[in-house]
Write an enzyme that holds these catalytic residues in place. Structure first.
Site, mmCIF file in Angstrom:
data_model
loop_
_atom_site.group_PDB
_atom_site.id
_atom_site.type_symbol
_atom_site.label_atom_id
_atom_site.label_comp_id
_atom_site.label_asym_id
_atom_site.label_seq_id
_atom_site.Cartn_x
_atom_site.Cartn_y
_atom_site.Cartn_z
ATOM 1 N N HIS A 1 84.984 22.705 17.445
ATOM 2 C CA HIS A 1 83.563 22.554 17.735
ATOM 3 C C HIS A 1 83.237 21.107 18.060
ATOM 4 O O HIS A 1 84.018 20.208 17.776
ATOM 5 C CB HIS A 1 82.702 23.048 16.580
ATOM 6 N N GLU B 1 69.949 21.910 11.956
ATOM 7 C CA GLU B 1 70.932 22.074 13.013
ATOM 8 C C GLU B 1 70.927 23.496 13.550
ATOM 9 O O GLU B 1 70.446 24.418 12.892
ATOM 10 C CB GLU B 1 72.332 21.713 12.509
#
Length: 68
Positions: free
Chosen positions: A8, A45
């Site tokens: 990621h 987030e």
């Protein structure tokens, strides 16, 4: 050693909602997680899936760029 895979990428953004809209509508990414106000990191987030790569957008002030 060459990179063989990527798990990621986390991007720090100053406007989380506007950035999320760009990733969803502009890039076609799928939103798979939104922390809302349950922050498990230092700030709110959202996580997206773009192809096989997870992209995390985290609310915050981007760090100053370092010039060599």
């Amino acid at each position: 050693m060459p990179i063989s895979a990527l798990s990621h990428v986390t991007l720090i953004v100053s406007n989380l909602e506007l950035s999320a809209q760009l990733w969803r509508e502009g890039l076609g990414a799928t939103e798979v997680y939104d922390s809302s106000n349950n922050n498990f990191s230092v700030s709110q987030e959202k996580f997206f899936l773009l192809g096989d790569v997870w992209v995390a957008l985290m609310q915050g002030e981007p760090a100053a760029r370092f010039l060599g």
